[in-house]
Design a protein around this motif. Structure first.
Motif: not given
Ligand code: PMP
Length: 360
Positions: A324-334, A298-310
């Protein structure tokens, strides 16, 4: 000794504890933390000097009224000083906004998924959260949010850009929405990522609040200004709301280090906003890189990107961490990935590409 424990409010049982972004491992291979939307640049020397100078007085309480910072903010943003309230990070101010408006029996509306503190601070106040799903494009559904207003609604959060999707609402649709909100319901425009916006259709909340006494604008020094560790945020709202925020504030909630560093940051804004410009370039590079690999971003206007990964979310986050990069997981969502140092972004892009080849 008695066997019973103190009686705690029953509502707390159902409230999750706020989960911070996972830190990068202290040991092992190179690891970058892209899980908390922090600013990857180190503090500016001048800003650090101001904070360290303040440290010499930390046997004393800070200036509770944040006088210097309030005056600087009033001047910088062209608003009356009586319209400003500072707090312990913007999440602290958000909590004060809920406390000032909403208690048991009251409703707080916000989009979901959005900033994960909203449900927590709402329920801690005893109020009822009303979550309105984002559209299929991961954007605020403002019509549905207006439809969700009842006689019990006291506050509505509009997170613009939205965390964790980075998506925005535009001027016209926001004005149309605000026209539908009763004037006794407070609308909080959470603009934590304001400085990263490049879409000219996104309004500046400070222009909107002027004619609307039921709008409060929430800003932070944690993101563009790089002071996440010092905990300072602020709201701009008309006097009754700003005064209520001063009453709900934790006394001395903003340290002198934070106040002085925030003032120094405002004075060094050109340099800090230059860094934001570089991060925005990196955001474009990462977004285009992901799109080139076949991801829908999705077009992002913040300092992050969102990937819907289900269902693949947790596996993807693990693959990133392995790389080597720690990202933020929202389990089941993205997965939400902060734009970081160039090298961190490169590692992430390589990890995303490898995952895609393996799993798609
Ligand atoms: N609002 C939004 C939308 C956020 O994403 C965050 C931080 N993740 C905050 C508010 C709070 O930031 P802080 O308390 O550091 O100002």
């Amino acid at each position: 000794m008695s066997e019973t424990s103190p009686k705690l409010r029953a509502v707390l049982g159902g409230i999750p504890t706020y989960k911070p972004g996972k830190p990068a491992a202290a040991e092992g291979p190179v690891a970058y933390k892209l899980s908390s939307n922090e600013n990857p640049y180190p503090p500016l020397p001048g800003v650090m000097e101001s904070a360290l100078a303040a440290a010499a007085g930390f046997n004393r309480y800070p200036d509770m009224a944040c006088t210097g910072l309030m005056n600087e903010l009033a001047e910088r943003f062209g608003v009356p000083v009586t319209h400003i309230a500072t707090g312990t990070g913007s999440v602290g101010v958000a909590q004060q906004l809920v406390q000032a408006t909403s208690g048991p029996g009251d409703e707080v509306i916000y989009a979901w998924r959005s900033f994960e503190a909203y449900p927590i601070i709402t329920q801690v106040s005893g109020a009822t959260p009303v979550q309105v799903p984002l559209t299929s494009g991961d954007v605020h559904d403002l019509d549905a949010m207006a439809d969700a207003i009842t006689e019990r609604t006291r506050l509505i959060f509009v997170c613009n850009p939205n965390n964790p999707t980075g998506t925005v609402v535009h001027r016209e649709e926001l004005e149309r929405f605000l026209d539908r909100v009763p004037s006794d319901v407070l609308v909080v425009l959470d603009e934590a990522y304001k400085e990263f916006i490049r879409d000219v259709e996104v309004p500046d909340g400070l222009e909107i609040y002027r004619d609307r006494p039921n709008v409060a604008v929430l800003r932070t020094f944690s993101k563009a200004y790089g002071l996440a560790g010092l905990r300072v945020g602020f709201a701009v709202a008309h006097e009754p709301v700003a005064a209520a925020l001063r009453k709900t504030a934790v006394p001395f909630g903003v340290s002198q280090l934070a106040q002085d560093a925030a003032v120094a940051s405002l004075r060094a804004e050109d340099e800090l906003l230059g860094r934001v410009g570089s991060l925005v370039c990196e955001r474009q590079r990462v977004s285009e890189g992901l799109a080139g690999q076949g991801w829908t971003v999705p077009d992002t206007q913040a300092n992050f990107v969102w990937l819907r990964m289900g269902e693949l979310t947790v596996d993807f986050a693990a693959a990133c961490e392995q790389a080597g990069v720690v990202v933020r997981a929202f389990p089941g969502e993205g997965v939400r990935v902060t734009i970081g140092e160039t090298e961190a972004n490169d590692i992430f892009l390589r990890a995303a590409e490898a995952f895609r080849k393996e799993r798609f």
